[in-house]
Design a protein around this motif. Structure first.
Motif, mmCIF file in Angstrom:
data_model
loop_
_atom_site.group_PDB
_atom_site.id
_atom_site.type_symbol
_atom_site.label_atom_id
_atom_site.label_comp_id
_atom_site.label_asym_id
_atom_site.label_seq_id
_atom_site.Cartn_x
_atom_site.Cartn_y
_atom_site.Cartn_z
ATOM 1 N N SER A 423 38.175 61.472 31.864
ATOM 2 C CA SER A 423 39.627 61.355 31.954
ATOM 3 C C SER A 423 40.209 62.462 32.821
ATOM 4 C CB SER A 423 40.241 61.388 30.552
ATOM 5 O OG SER A 423 41.645 61.361 30.618
ATOM 6 N N ARG A 424 39.688 63.676 32.661
ATOM 7 C CA ARG A 424 40.201 64.800 33.439
ATOM 8 C C ARG A 424 39.886 64.642 34.918
ATOM 9 N NH1 ARG A 424 37.807 68.325 30.901
ATOM 10 N NH2 ARG A 424 36.058 68.758 32.299
ATOM 11 N N MET A 425 38.687 64.193 35.215
ATOM 12 C CA MET A 425 38.311 64.045 36.613
ATOM 13 C C MET A 425 39.046 62.880 37.277
ATOM 14 S SD MET A 425 34.213 64.793 36.514
ATOM 15 C CE MET A 425 33.573 66.387 35.954
ATOM 16 N N GLU A 426 39.294 61.809 36.515
ATOM 17 C CA GLU A 426 40.037 60.687 37.069
ATOM 18 C C GLU A 426 41.478 61.067 37.390
ATOM 19 O OE1 GLU A 426 39.185 57.244 37.756
ATOM 20 O OE2 GLU A 426 37.290 58.335 37.881
ATOM 21 N N GLY A 551 27.618 59.511 31.899
ATOM 22 C CA GLY A 551 26.973 60.792 32.182
ATOM 23 C C GLY A 551 26.679 60.998 33.657
ATOM 24 N N LEU A 552 25.929 60.078 34.275
ATOM 25 C CA LEU A 552 25.554 60.243 35.682
ATOM 26 C C LEU A 552 26.755 60.118 36.615
ATOM 27 C CD1 LEU A 552 22.143 58.341 35.814
ATOM 28 C CD2 LEU A 552 22.545 60.808 35.756
ATOM 29 N N HIS A 553 27.751 59.311 36.219
ATOM 30 C CA HIS A 553 28.960 59.226 37.030
ATOM 31 C C HIS A 553 29.703 60.559 37.031
ATOM 32 C CE1 HIS A 553 32.612 57.710 38.858
ATOM 33 N NE2 HIS A 553 33.302 58.191 37.829
ATOM 34 N N LEU A 554 29.734 61.234 35.878
ATOM 35 C CA LEU A 554 30.389 62.545 35.807
ATOM 36 C C LEU A 554 29.624 63.562 36.652
ATOM 37 C CD1 LEU A 554 31.320 62.668 32.012
ATOM 38 C CD2 LEU A 554 32.834 62.212 33.946
ATOM 39 N N ILE A 559 29.597 67.006 41.378
ATOM 40 C CA ILE A 559 28.883 67.544 42.539
ATOM 41 C C ILE A 559 29.588 67.182 43.848
ATOM 42 C CG2 ILE A 559 26.708 67.512 43.806
ATOM 43 C CD1 ILE A 559 26.608 68.989 41.118
ATOM 44 N N GLU A 560 29.935 65.912 44.002
ATOM 45 C CA GLU A 560 30.435 65.455 45.299
ATOM 46 C C GLU A 560 31.937 65.637 45.454
ATOM 47 O OE1 GLU A 560 29.106 61.483 45.975
ATOM 48 O OE2 GLU A 560 26.995 62.056 46.137
ATOM 49 N N LYS A 561 32.699 65.375 44.401
ATOM 50 C CA LYS A 561 34.144 65.448 44.520
ATOM 51 C C LYS A 561 34.662 66.874 44.426
ATOM 52 C CE LYS A 561 38.330 63.467 42.430
ATOM 53 N NZ LYS A 561 38.846 62.544 41.405
ATOM 54 N N LYS A 593 41.826 71.766 43.748
ATOM 55 C CA LYS A 593 42.226 70.506 43.118
ATOM 56 C C LYS A 593 42.016 69.404 44.138
ATOM 57 C CE LYS A 593 45.959 68.011 40.872
ATOM 58 N NZ LYS A 593 47.349 68.050 40.372
ATOM 59 N N VAL A 594 41.109 68.505 43.828
ATOM 60 C CA VAL A 594 40.814 67.412 44.739
ATOM 61 C C VAL A 594 41.848 66.333 44.546
ATOM 62 C CG1 VAL A 594 39.111 65.712 45.407
ATOM 63 C CG2 VAL A 594 38.365 67.965 44.628
#
Length: 595
Positions: A423-426, A551-554, A559-561, A593-594
């Motif tokens: 939720s935080r990353m989205e 898990g792997l999506h996070l 790493i990438e975002k 902040k991306v």
């Protein structure tokens, strides 16, 4: 079948003019014939009067000295001589001064003809007032009849010729005028069909019409010049419009008011799996999808049955399936600037990924509900048992119960943390970075999962290059990512096997690489492409893994975002898998902040 002919105003005017002129000429002819006839009759009457007077004088001179008994014979002989010498005289009568008939050609012994004019003159000797009687002369009127007939025929011929000449002149003039109008009409038709520059020959026309033709030719020439000046701009605008439609991100199909496809862009061809030649100039209702369904037919009929003012505000939206693609279709009417309806546009939007995401979200909710229900149920059962029967258990049993409760709480906490992190990353929440050691992160993660390795008698072997630099990264984020790799490796590794963790320095690219390798069942190639997608879980007959699929999506997002790095997987079915990530070393110190 008879064809109804409609008269134009010009034709009606010409016919009216001819009728009026005909009536006028006939009236003049009748008037002229009547007056001539009247004058002839008057002249003929005078002619009879002259004959009767002359006969009276001659008769008096003949009989004045004759005895009474010879008068009749003398008058008879004189009358017969006169009758034989003049064919128009048909009757002669002599009477005395008392009105008694002396002699008449009507007597039985004479064949008297019918007289049309009767003229009487007295028998008087000039200079002598003695009255001997009277003489009546009857004229047949044959001469006057012949003259009248000849005059009437001549006048009628003259007036007929005059009428024919007049009518001929009118018709010729009308023909010339209508010919000029037809020439002008033909020129207007040429202009209306776009043949700008067409010229009308102004030879053998009236001055006024010649001026009109010259004005028309000038207008046609100006239109031709205007067309030449604007054709390039019009073609440019058209090509630009078609270029925009052909290169728009969504599929576009343009149909005219007869449902014929007049334009289809490349993206629509790809979505509908057709070529331009297959769909162009065909009815859109005849399109058949991969399931052999007329996917547009019913919706086009609904579109046509809906008033334009309604469909303009609320276009028709529906989904179609072509092969494995889900395509959202929107039908909207198409108008000119003057609001004239000219057709409709079908916009095609590829919703395959969105549909898959919706399905994945549904699966995620179902999985999370199931995964949360399991630890909650276990926790409730164990806690309830300890609460009600704890005094009956020995110390080892109580410790085992508490250990199970602790594991389920850790598992529950992990799922909740995954959901919170997702939720935080989205929401593009910031992830602060600081100068840290990746070697330290690896060692801490290995220590954290050591308890799990003992359960399956697994060994974690750490390999690292010398001179691994410290660099900027978010410690907690990288720790969670590496812990996820290690947890998955432990889950999939067979008992009594080894898990290798490698830290490599890549000075050529100024990067650091961390990999985790297990000897598990491996991942099929078709799953490797999607394994980092959110909500994606690999299910097969070899293992059934619990989890949220986040898990792997996070890991990939972290790493990438947030670190501008790269995640990867290398796997072979039956031989194990290698999960890893690469981080850049030269990231500036910042609170990022991306967006």
């Amino acid at each position: 079948m008879s064809e109804k002919v409609s008269l134009t105003a010009q034709n009606r005017l010409i016919i009216s003019g001819l009728l009026l002129s005909t009536i006028l000429i006939i009236a003049i002819a009748i008037f002229a014939i009547f007056n001539i006839q009247k004058k002839l009759n008057e002249g003929y009457q005078n002619f009879g009067q002259i004959i009767s007077k002359a006969l009276a004088i001659e008769s008096v001179e003949v009989i004045k000295d004759l005895p009474q008994k010879n008068i009749k014979n003398t008058l008879m002989a004189h009358s017969n001589t006169l009758l034989m010498g003049h064919s128009d005289i048909v009757l002669i009568e002599f009477r005395d001064n008392n009105g008694n008939l002396i002699y008449s050609t009507r007597e039985p012994e004479t064949k008297a003809k019918k007289a049309s004019i009767m003229v009487t003159s007295p028998l008087i000797i000039p200079g002598d007032n003695k009255n001997y009687g009277s003489v009546t002369v009857g004229l047949s009127g044959r001469i006057i009849s012949q003259i009248t007939s000849t005059t009437r025929a001549s006048l009628l011929f003259v007036f007929a010729v005059a009428w024919l000449v007049f009518a001929f002149v009118i018709l010729i003039n009308t023909y010339l005028i209508t010919r000029e109008l037809r020439i002008l009409q033909n020129g207007v038709k040429k202009i209306s069909t776009g043949e700008f520059g067409y010229k009308i020959e102004s030879k053998d026309v009236s001055t006024e019409v010649e001026d009109l033709f010259n004005s028309f030719n000038d207008m046609s020439n100006r239109l031709h010049i205007y067309e030449e000046q604007n054709i390039d701009r019009i073609m440019f605008e058209r090509n630009k419009f078609e270029s925009v439609l052909m290169n728009i991100a969504n599929g576009v199909v343009v149909c005219d008011e007869d449902d014929n496809v007049v334009l289809i862009n490349s993206h629509a061809q790809t979505l509908l799996e057709v070529t331009e030649d297959q769909l162009l100039n065909t009815k859109i209702q005849n399109y058949i999808d991969t399931s052999e369904n007329y996917c547009f037919k019913d919706k086009i009929e609904q579109f046509k049955d809906t008033p334009l003012e309604i469909i303009e505000k609320k276009p028709i939206e529906f989904n179609i399936k072509v092969d494995n693609k889900v395509i959202k279709s929107i039908i909207s009417p198409m108008f000119m600037r003057n609001k004239d309806y000219v057709g409709y546009i079908i916009v095609l939007i590829d919703m395959t990924k969105e549909a898959e995401m919706d399905q994945m979200r549904a699966n995620f909710i179902s999985n999370v509900s199931h995964e949360l229900r399991t630890p909650v149920t276990v926790l409730r059962s164990y806690i309830d048992t300890l609460y009600n029967y704890g005094n009956e258990f020995d110390y080892d049993t109580q410790k085992e119960f508490i250990g199970t409760i602790n594991q389920e709480i850790i598992r529950l906490q992990g799922m909740v943390n995954d959901i919170l992190d997702f939720s935080r990353m989205e929401s593009n929440a910031p992830m602060e970075k600081a100068l840290n050691s990746i070697v330290e992160v690896v060692e801490n993660c290995v220590n954290q999962v050591e308890v799990l390795t003992k359960e399956h008698n697994l060994t974690i072997s750490v390999h690292k290059d010398d001179n691994i630099p410290e660099f900027m990264f978010n410690y907690n984020g990288i720790e969670r990512a590496l812990t996820n790799f290690l947890s998955n490796a432990i889950k999939y590794s067979p008992d009594n096997s080894t898990i290798d963790v490698c830290i490599k320095n890549l000075p050529q690219t100024n990067e650091v690489e961390v990999t985790v390798t297990d000897r598990g069942c491996g991942i099929a190639p078709e799953h490797q492409k999607k394994i980092f997608d959110r909500f994606y879980r690999v299910e097969n007959n070899t293992h059934t893994v619990k989890g949220t699929g986040l898990g792997l999506h996070l890991v990939k997002t972290t790493i990438e975002k947030y670190h501008q790095g790269k995640v990867f997987v290398k796997s072979e079915v039956g031989k194990g898998s290698t999960f890893g990530f690469i981080l850049p070393v030269n990231v500036e110190v910042e609170s990022e902040k991306v967006m």
